[in-house]
Design an enzyme around this catalytic site. Structure first.
Site, PDB file in Angstrom:
ATOM      1  N   ARG A  82       0.773  -1.254  -0.091  1.00 25.08           N
ATOM      2  CA  ARG A  82      -0.017   0.038  -0.001  1.00 25.08           C
ATOM      3  C   ARG A  82       0.853   1.246   0.021  1.00 25.08           C
ATOM      4  O   ARG A  82       1.935   1.250   0.681  1.00 25.08           O
ATOM      5  CB  ARG A  82      -0.824  -0.103   1.178  1.00 25.08           C
ATOM      6  CG  ARG A  82      -1.899  -1.252   1.065  1.00 25.08           C
ATOM      7  CD  ARG A  82      -2.960  -1.230   2.472  1.00 25.08           C
ATOM      8  NE  ARG A  82      -3.882  -2.237   2.188  1.00 25.08           N
ATOM      9  CZ  ARG A  82      -3.385  -3.707   2.457  1.00 25.08           C
ATOM     10  NH1 ARG A  82      -2.232  -4.220   2.633  1.00 25.08           N
ATOM     11  NH2 ARG A  82      -4.411  -4.694   2.143  1.00 25.08           N
ATOM     12  N   HIS A 107      -0.859  -2.578  -4.751  1.00 24.00           N
ATOM     13  CA  HIS A 107      -0.227  -3.583  -5.566  1.00 24.00           C
ATOM     14  C   HIS A 107      -0.251  -2.910  -7.211  1.00 24.00           C
ATOM     15  O   HIS A 107      -0.252  -3.820  -7.932  1.00 24.00           O
ATOM     16  CB  HIS A 107      -0.930  -4.555  -5.511  1.00 24.00           C
ATOM     17  CG  HIS A 107      -0.692  -5.495  -4.564  1.00 24.00           C
ATOM     18  ND1 HIS A 107       0.502  -5.327  -3.593  1.00 24.00           N
ATOM     19  CD2 HIS A 107      -1.485  -6.586  -3.808  1.00 24.00           C
ATOM     20  CE1 HIS A 107       0.442  -6.088  -2.503  1.00 24.00           C
ATOM     21  NE2 HIS A 107      -0.534  -7.050  -2.821  1.00 24.00           N
ATOM     22  N   HIS A 177       3.400 -12.751  -6.033  1.00 24.97           N
ATOM     23  CA  HIS A 177       2.411 -12.784  -5.118  1.00 24.97           C
ATOM     24  C   HIS A 177       1.815 -14.248  -5.075  1.00 24.97           C
ATOM     25  O   HIS A 177       0.598 -14.493  -4.955  1.00 24.97           O
ATOM     26  CB  HIS A 177       1.379 -11.767  -5.286  1.00 24.97           C
ATOM     27  CG  HIS A 177       0.563 -11.514  -4.145  1.00 24.97           C
ATOM     28  ND1 HIS A 177      -0.223 -12.363  -3.335  1.00 24.97           N
ATOM     29  CD2 HIS A 177       0.373 -10.287  -3.401  1.00 24.97           C
ATOM     30  CE1 HIS A 177      -0.845 -11.691  -2.358  1.00 24.97           C
ATOM     31  NE2 HIS A 177      -0.350 -10.405  -2.479  1.00 24.97           N
ATOM     32  N   TYR A 179       0.604 -17.938  -3.603  1.00 27.11           N
ATOM     33  CA  TYR A 179       0.007 -18.224  -2.485  1.00 27.11           C
ATOM     34  C   TYR A 179       0.479 -19.714  -2.205  1.00 27.11           C
ATOM     35  O   TYR A 179       0.092 -20.501  -3.371  1.00 27.11           O
ATOM     36  CB  TYR A 179      -1.263 -18.190  -2.652  1.00 27.11           C
ATOM     37  CG  TYR A 179      -1.785 -17.028  -2.343  1.00 27.11           C
ATOM     38  CD1 TYR A 179      -2.728 -16.733  -1.157  1.00 27.11           C
ATOM     39  CD2 TYR A 179      -2.079 -15.989  -3.123  1.00 27.11           C
ATOM     40  CE1 TYR A 179      -3.527 -15.480  -1.045  1.00 27.11           C
ATOM     41  CE2 TYR A 179      -2.731 -14.792  -3.216  1.00 27.11           C
ATOM     42  CZ  TYR A 179      -3.287 -14.259  -1.944  1.00 27.11           C
ATOM     43  OH  TYR A 179      -4.052 -13.213  -1.853  1.00 27.11           O
ATOM     44  N   ASP A 244      -0.495 -10.380   8.117  1.00 25.92           N
ATOM     45  CA  ASP A 244      -0.270  -9.600   6.775  1.00 25.92           C
ATOM     46  C   ASP A 244       0.635  -8.434   7.480  1.00 25.92           C
ATOM     47  O   ASP A 244       0.385  -7.425   7.312  1.00 25.92           O
ATOM     48  CB  ASP A 244      -1.596  -8.851   6.422  1.00 25.92           C
ATOM     49  CG  ASP A 244      -1.585  -8.289   5.010  1.00 25.92           C
ATOM     50  OD1 ASP A 244      -0.318  -8.150   4.594  1.00 25.92           O
ATOM     51  OD2 ASP A 244      -2.604  -7.794   4.489  1.00 25.92           O
ATOM     52  N   GLU A 309       6.182 -12.540   0.452  1.00 23.47           N
ATOM     53  CA  GLU A 309       6.217 -11.565  -0.794  1.00 23.47           C
ATOM     54  C   GLU A 309       7.539 -10.999  -0.470  1.00 23.47           C
ATOM     55  O   GLU A 309       7.790  -9.953   0.238  1.00 23.47           O
ATOM     56  CB  GLU A 309       5.028 -10.442  -0.941  1.00 23.47           C
ATOM     57  CG  GLU A 309       3.778 -11.277  -0.839  1.00 23.47           C
ATOM     58  CD  GLU A 309       2.807 -10.411  -0.631  1.00 23.47           C
ATOM     59  OE1 GLU A 309       2.598  -9.213  -0.931  1.00 23.47           O
ATOM     60  OE2 GLU A 309       1.724 -10.825   0.265  1.00 23.47           O
TER      61      GLU A 309
END
Length: 344
Positions: A82, A107, A177, A179, A244, A309
């Protein structure tokens, strides 16, 4: 070692997109596509030699293009994370970016690098993707030429190498990114994780760094020794619950150092992440909610995957004490992240 190509489908504007399948002599395969320079599939063996796809994603190109994707496997840019209020000052001028995450920029904006159709140049064991992000793209200054190279080796390592140049000063902070779920299904709460960091960045309710750097000691952020991801997850604040958070790494910016190691006890799969970057954002798929068509038609539930990340710190352009993310003409941005796979 081999590289195969096959059509992935066409975008809504009729652009053809290709899937590139890298395989090594041990059977490990990594499938990448030029849409978003995205890692689509990654098949690795468990301790019994059974291969499973260990990354989340979609079965169809249409879902990557049109579904409200949580950035499955894509290359994120120009800036990962962000940027507060979609604004920053650079060389005395204010720039305003797309605000696609409430009041903030996330992003790369509405049409970040994950939505770009990259030019592909396949090699024997590599796929090179290139993209030109034009001046003003999502509000960013300068024409930015970006390259991402995926390389699969016979020692079960997937290297991701990034370079970029610009004709005007601009912030840049790239990451992948993906997962991961080393079991291939279920949640990742029983995965054991080690993060090679003793410090993390506290964040606001909007998940923006406060500018401080805190010790992980005696907090749920402490993964300095292998710990099940779910062991202390309910001690965290926020809604939805989960990690996060950005961790600060000991990085010289040149040598790829061990960043994290994840182990899935039932399958025996191990993932090691090495990077040149000063930070890694650990994310546990908090906003996954079971909706939408994941692979095989199944929806991914909360905590169905985790992300590591590798990047500079989020909102660095607005935090003068953080490592700089500004790239200037004549300089070359370089980043290397390596994913190493094993079994125990």
């Amino acid at each position: 070692m081999s590289l195969q190509t096959k059509p992935f489908d066409k975008l809504s504007d009729n652009t053809e997109v290709t899937l590139f399948i890298l395989s090594n002599n041990h059977g490990l395969t990594a499938s990448v596509t030029n849409y978003g320079a995205t890692l689509v599939n990654l098949e690795t063996p468990d301790r019994h030699g059974k291969f499973t796809d260990i990354v989340l994603g979609f079965d169809t190109l249409d879902d990557y293009e049109n579904h409200n994707s949580p950035y499955f496997g894509c290359t994120v840019g120009r800036c990962a994370g962000r940027i507060a209020h979609g604004r920053f000052q650079l060389d005395g001028r204010e720039y305003r970016l797309a605000t696609n995450n409430g009041a903030h920029h996330l992003h790369g904006g509405w049409n970040g690098f994950n939505k770009a159709c990259w030019k592909a140049e396949p090699g024997e064991t590599t796929v090179k993707f290139t993209h030109l992000s034009p001046d003003g793209d999502e509000g960013y200054p300068g024409n930015l030429a970006v390259t991402v190279v995926y390389t699969l080796t016979d020692d079960n390592v997937l290297h991701i190498d990034y370079t970029a140049t610009t004709d005007k000063p601009t912030p840049i902070n790239l990451t992948n990114h993906a997962y991961f779920n080393l079991a291939g299904s279920g949640t990742i709460l029983d995965h054991e994780l080690m993060i090679a960091s003793t410090k993390y960045l506290p964040a606001t309710d909007d998940l923006l760094p406060t500018g401080e750097i805190h010790s992980v000691t005696n907090t749920p952020m402490d993964f300095t020794t292998p710990t099940p991801i779910g062991q202390r997850i309910n001690q965290l604040k926020g809604e939805p619950i989960g990690y996060d958070h950005c961790y600060a790494l000991d990085s010289d910016g040149k040598t790829a150092k061990l960043t994290a190691r994840a182990f899935e006890p039932k399958s025996g799969r191990v993932l090691e992440v090495h990077t040149t970057e000063p930070g890694v954002v650990f994310y546990t798929g908090n906003f996954l909610n079971g909706r939408g068509p994941g692979k095989g038609g199944r929806g991914y539930q909360q905590h169905a995957g985790f992300c590591l990340e590798t990047q500079h710190f989020p909102d660095s352009i607005n935090q003068p004490t953080f490592p700089s993310v500004v790239l200037r003409p004549g300089q070359t941005y370089r980043q290397k992240t390596s994913l190493r796979f094993a079994v125990l």
